[in-house]
Design a protein around this motif. Structure first.
Motif, PDB file in Angstrom:
ATOM      1  N   ASP A  49      33.311  45.514  58.060  1.00  0.00           N
ATOM      2  CA  ASP A  49      33.526  44.449  57.078  1.00  0.00           C
ATOM      3  C   ASP A  49      32.191  43.902  56.573  1.00  0.00           C
ATOM      4  OD1 ASP A  49      35.822  43.123  55.804  1.00  0.00           O
ATOM      5  OD2 ASP A  49      34.872  41.289  56.522  1.00  0.00           O
ATOM      6  N   HIS A  52      31.198  46.068  53.846  1.00  0.00           N
ATOM      7  CA  HIS A  52      31.908  45.715  52.606  1.00  0.00           C
ATOM      8  C   HIS A  52      31.200  44.544  51.925  1.00  0.00           C
ATOM      9  CE1 HIS A  52      35.745  47.987  52.495  1.00  0.00           C
ATOM     10  NE2 HIS A  52      35.458  48.182  53.767  1.00  0.00           N
ATOM     11  N   ASN A  55      28.039  45.477  50.181  1.00  0.00           N
ATOM     12  CA  ASN A  55      28.305  46.033  48.851  1.00  0.00           C
ATOM     13  C   ASN A  55      28.518  44.918  47.828  1.00  0.00           C
ATOM     14  OD1 ASN A  55      29.070  48.410  47.076  1.00  0.00           O
ATOM     15  ND2 ASN A  55      30.873  47.126  46.907  1.00  0.00           N
ATOM     16  N   ASP A  56      29.233  43.860  48.242  1.00  0.00           N
ATOM     17  CA  ASP A  56      29.425  42.687  47.375  1.00  0.00           C
ATOM     18  C   ASP A  56      28.087  42.039  47.037  1.00  0.00           C
ATOM     19  OD1 ASP A  56      32.125  42.880  47.176  1.00  0.00           O
ATOM     20  OD2 ASP A  56      32.609  41.273  48.560  1.00  0.00           O
ATOM     21  N   ILE A  91      33.568  53.270  44.866  1.00  0.00           N
ATOM     22  CA  ILE A  91      34.356  52.615  45.918  1.00  0.00           C
ATOM     23  C   ILE A  91      35.828  53.013  45.789  1.00  0.00           C
ATOM     24  CG2 ILE A  91      35.219  50.371  46.771  1.00  0.00           C
ATOM     25  CD1 ILE A  91      32.464  49.228  45.815  1.00  0.00           C
ATOM     26  N   HIS A 148      34.101  42.838  41.905  1.00  0.00           N
ATOM     27  CA  HIS A 148      33.698  43.312  43.233  1.00  0.00           C
ATOM     28  C   HIS A 148      34.246  42.402  44.333  1.00  0.00           C
ATOM     29  CE1 HIS A 148      30.960  46.774  42.994  1.00  0.00           C
ATOM     30  NE2 HIS A 148      30.705  46.362  41.765  1.00  0.00           N
ATOM     31  N   ASP A 152      37.322  43.027  47.281  1.00  0.00           N
ATOM     32  CA  ASP A 152      37.195  42.715  48.705  1.00  0.00           C
ATOM     33  C   ASP A 152      38.248  41.717  49.162  1.00  0.00           C
ATOM     34  OD1 ASP A 152      35.446  44.243  50.091  1.00  0.00           O
ATOM     35  OD2 ASP A 152      34.066  42.627  50.582  1.00  0.00           O
ATOM     36  N   GLY A 155      41.384  43.516  49.412  1.00  0.00           N
ATOM     37  CA  GLY A 155      41.262  44.382  50.580  1.00  0.00           C
ATOM     38  C   GLY A 155      41.580  43.624  51.861  1.00  0.00           C
TER      39      GLY A 155
END
Length: 201
Positions: A49, A52, A55-56, A91, A148, A152, A155
């Motif tokens: 996480d 993740h 990436n954000d 992604i 983005h 998430d 997600g």
């Protein structure tokens, strides 16, 4: 009239920069906390996480840089937006491939830690997404950063729902189905953003 419009635009721009900066700070801080906690407790879910969120943070940094360069280097700003959009598409493809593989090869998932990590991610992303809704959504850089974070956020929701279903019914396939739906949504959002960038150019 023109002066008022210019002042209004400048006000929007500085407000967007401030919003993106604070969101970047929040995401980066929580990413670091999650990564350290993941290593400390030896939790792969927390480390994943944190990935993740990294990436954000990358997407927010690109959007922020693109926004700052928009006045002085329009072409560079445009290319940064394209890179940001392409990362969204990468992604999406990765999530779809992983979801299909998971559907073909279901694995045991410890639902409780999965839901806990998803709840932490959801809390952070809801806060950041809410801040971004107050920014100028007409700006492509703000829109991309928001997309983005929204990916998430969704997600986290998907992971929580999937975790609950697995915990209650033991349906391991739900993880793959939920991920596939999310991947298709991300792919569609990325394509819409890319088309908007091409039209703008």
């Amino acid at each position: 009239m023109t002066h008022h419009h210019t002042h209004d635009h400048h006000s929007h721009h500085s407000s967007d920069v401030k919003t993106l900066f604070w969101c970047f700070l929040v995401i980066t801080t929580f990413m670091a906390i999650e990564f350290v906690a993941g290593k400390w407790f030896d939790s792969l879910a927390l480390v994943a996480d944190a990935g993740h969120m990294a990436n954000d943070a990358f997407a927010l940094a690109l959007s922020l840089l693109s926004l700052l360069l928009a006045k002085h280097a329009k072409k560079l700003s445009w290319w940064l937006s394209v890179i940001n959009t392409m990362s969204l598409l990468v992604i999406a493809v990765f999530v779809i491939i992983k979801a299909i593989y998971r559907l073909q090869n279901p694995v045991f998932i410890d639902a409780v830690p999965m839901m806990l990590v998803a709840a932490i991610g959801l809390f952070v992303n809801v806060f950041v997404a809410y801040q971004m809704l107050n920014a100028n959504q007409q700006n492509i850089n703000v829109r991309l950063a928001y997309l983005h974070v929204l990916v998430d956020l969704l997600g986290s929701v998907v992971a929580m729902v999937a975790g609950l279903v697995i915990y209650l019914f033991g349906w391991l396939w739900i993880d793959g189905v939920a991920s596939l739906v999310l991947g298709v949504f991300v792919l569609r959002s990325g394509c819409v953003a890319l088309l908007a960038l091409i039209k703008r150019d």
